[in-house]
Design an enzyme around this catalytic site. Sequence first.
Site, PDB file in Angstrom:
ATOM      1  N   GLU A 154       0.782  -1.243   0.000  1.00 25.19           N
ATOM      2  CA  GLU A 154       0.000   0.000   0.000  1.00 25.19           C
ATOM      3  C   GLU A 154       0.817   1.297   0.000  1.00 25.19           C
ATOM      4  O   GLU A 154       0.617   2.193   0.815  1.00 25.19           O
ATOM      5  CB  GLU A 154      -0.951  -0.025   1.206  1.00 25.19           C
ATOM      6  N   GLU A 270      -6.183 -10.792  -0.687  1.00 23.84           N
ATOM      7  CA  GLU A 270      -6.969 -10.532   0.531  1.00 23.84           C
ATOM      8  C   GLU A 270      -8.463 -10.484   0.209  1.00 23.84           C
ATOM      9  O   GLU A 270      -9.179  -9.599   0.607  1.00 23.84           O
ATOM     10  CB  GLU A 270      -6.515  -9.209   1.163  1.00 23.84           C
TER      11      GLU A 270
HETATM   12  O1  G3I Z   1      -3.011  -7.339  19.231  1.00 20.13           O
HETATM   13  C1  G3I Z   1      -3.861  -6.291  19.764  1.00 20.13           C
HETATM   14  C2  G3I Z   1      -4.441  -6.751  21.101  1.00 20.13           C
HETATM   15  O2  G3I Z   1      -3.389  -6.907  22.042  1.00 20.13           O
HETATM   16  C3  G3I Z   1      -5.456  -5.695  21.588  1.00 20.13           C
HETATM   17  O3  G3I Z   1      -6.061  -6.159  22.779  1.00 20.13           O
HETATM   18  C4  G3I Z   1      -6.512  -5.504  20.503  1.00 20.13           C
HETATM   19  C5  G3I Z   1      -7.569  -4.495  20.896  1.00 20.13           C
HETATM   20  O4  G3I Z   1      -7.027  -3.194  20.731  1.00 20.13           O
HETATM   21  O5  G3I Z   1      -5.867  -5.029  19.283  1.00 20.13           O
HETATM   22  C6  G3I Z   1      -4.984  -6.025  18.788  1.00 20.13           C
HETATM   23  O6  G3I Z   1      -4.381  -5.539  17.598  1.00 20.13           O
HETATM   24  C7  G3I Z   1      -5.282  -5.519  16.482  1.00 20.13           C
HETATM   25  C8  G3I Z   1      -4.692  -6.394  15.372  1.00 20.13           C
HETATM   26  O7  G3I Z   1      -5.503  -6.328  14.189  1.00 20.13           O
HETATM   27  C9  G3I Z   1      -4.571  -7.853  15.800  1.00 20.13           C
HETATM   28  O8  G3I Z   1      -5.847  -8.382  16.055  1.00 20.13           O
HETATM   29  C10 G3I Z   1      -5.379  -4.085  15.987  1.00 20.13           C
HETATM   30  O9  G3I Z   1      -6.048  -3.316  16.960  1.00 20.13           O
HETATM   31  C11 G3I Z   1      -6.174  -4.052  14.671  1.00 20.13           C
HETATM   32  O10 G3I Z   1      -6.124  -2.746  14.107  1.00 20.13           O
HETATM   33  C12 G3I Z   1      -5.526  -5.000  13.670  1.00 20.13           C
HETATM   34  O11 G3I Z   1      -6.325  -4.982  12.499  1.00 20.13           O
HETATM   35  C13 G3I Z   1      -5.698  -5.637  11.388  1.00 20.13           C
HETATM   36  C14 G3I Z   1      -5.418  -4.574  10.323  1.00 20.13           C
HETATM   37  O12 G3I Z   1      -4.864  -5.200   9.151  1.00 20.13           O
HETATM   38  C15 G3I Z   1      -4.430  -3.561  10.837  1.00 20.13           C
HETATM   39  O13 G3I Z   1      -4.221  -2.601   9.899  1.00 20.13           O
HETATM   40  C16 G3I Z   1      -6.660  -6.675  10.822  1.00 20.13           C
HETATM   41  O14 G3I Z   1      -6.828  -7.731  11.763  1.00 20.13           O
HETATM   42  C17 G3I Z   1      -6.120  -7.236   9.511  1.00 20.13           C
HETATM   43  O15 G3I Z   1      -7.083  -8.082   8.889  1.00 20.13           O
HETATM   44  C18 G3I Z   1      -5.808  -6.090   8.552  1.00 20.13           C
HETATM   45  O16 G3I Z   1      -5.258  -6.614   7.394  1.00 20.13           O
HETATM   46  C19 G3I Z   1      -4.855  -5.649   6.400  1.00 20.13           C
HETATM   47  C20 G3I Z   1      -3.716  -6.246   5.622  1.00 20.13           C
HETATM   48  O17 G3I Z   1      -2.668  -6.590   6.511  1.00 20.13           O
HETATM   49  C21 G3I Z   1      -3.247  -5.272   4.551  1.00 20.13           C
HETATM   50  N1  G3I Z   1      -4.355  -4.913   3.657  1.00 20.13           N
HETATM   51  C22 G3I Z   1      -5.508  -4.352   4.365  1.00 20.13           C
HETATM   52  C23 G3I Z   1      -6.008  -5.338   5.414  1.00 20.13           C
HETATM   53  C24 G3I Z   1      -7.229  -4.779   6.106  1.00 20.13           C
HETATM   54  O18 G3I Z   1      -6.896  -3.595   6.793  1.00 20.13           O
END
Ligand code: G3I
Length: 360
Positions: A154, A270
């Site tokens: 990205e 994805e």
């Molecule tokens: O690990 C922490 C945990 O300790 C905490 O309790 C919890 C609540 O705040 O957050 C957890 O982290 C989260 C992480 O996923 C793991 O679950 C983050 O807040 C959350 O923002 C993160 O979201 C991920 C996102 O990327 C981050 O940008 C999504 O699961 C994931 O599916 C998404 O994937 C991305 C690809 O990597 C790139 N393309 C876009 C796609 C969707 O955004």
Amino acid sequence: MKRFLLLPLCALCLAAGAYAQEAQSLKDAYKDYFMIGVAVNQRNISDSLQSALVKREFNSMTAENDMKPASVHPAAGRWTWERADRIADFCRQNGIKLRGHTLMWHNQMCDWMFYDAEHHFVSKDTLFQRMRDHIHTVVNRYKDIVYCWDVFNECIADGPRRPDANGRDQPLRESKFYQICGNDEFIRKAFEYAREADPHALLFYNDYNECDPVKCDRIYTMIKTMKAAGVPIDGIGMQGHYNIYGPSPEDIEAAVSKYAEVVDHIHVTELDIRVNREMGGQLQFSHNEGATVTDEQKHKQEAQYAALFRIMRRHADKVNCVTFWNLSDRDSWLGADNYPLPFDRNYQPKPLYRVIRDFE
Ligand code: G3I
């Protein structure tokens, strides 16, 4: 266990059993076209029902979050491998290939990579050294099981063209990488370092809204220019975060055809198709909480998935893998109420599953 709990559980087991006897899996149905992948979390590889589903249906896996820079390299000199290792070991033990996601990204990347002790941006050379250390360490740890890497995720900006002082469109997201470098050198360096670390892995550039004509042209132009300059880019990752209203089959077809002009490898990296009107990988979106999915929406979703897989089969000479982003609606980053995937929140196949699998 209380009697009233037994019934639903039995139904679930019967359904799972019935499903397990089905003719063939997704990976079997597509064995003459491309691999079928899935992005996983830790529960998907440890829960018995979910891990059985992963092994049955898919021949490529991606760590949804656990191999990202912030997950494995939270501070300079500190590495936290446990979660990524579990996914890599699951792949090794089950003969499943692993897509490396992602070496470099403006998101889920710790700030230490960009700043000095006084919280000023580091020099370009210091940034490149830190990037090189990260990329070499991660790639060397997993080169036995990772067959391709999303080297950068990205980098291209969304939205209309933005002419610079010379009237040329500035195509790049103004990330911290860009702010330190002022140009696309950071992207070129990342691919160079990944190639140094693993001469064999396929190296991908990965992005969302990749079918939008303006963004598609930006991605195409960047890849074409970089490859002409000798940057080792093997493929383009089309993230495939779509919805039931778009992109149109025409836009998807146009994007795949355009990318196929400049790379030999295209992955849908994805894939999920949500039932509302939003799309892309941005982090601000509606989870569609509590919405009831109508039959019309389900039929539109089936049509959108059928069209996408038809296009990808037609381009199977370049399309090598189509990966679903998450195992089921329950796991989806979009929330189960967006109803985005072939498996429902109980890991049961929707009618959509057979639309994808039983193509003519
Ligand atoms: O690990 C922490 C945990 O300790 C905490 O309790 C919890 C609540 O705040 O957050 C957890 O982290 C989260 C992480 O996923 C793991 O679950 C983050 O807040 C959350 O923002 C993160 O979201 C991920 C996102 O990327 C981050 O940008 C999504 O699961 C994931 O599916 C998404 O994937 C991305 C690809 O990597 C790139 N393309 C876009 C796609 C969707 O955004």
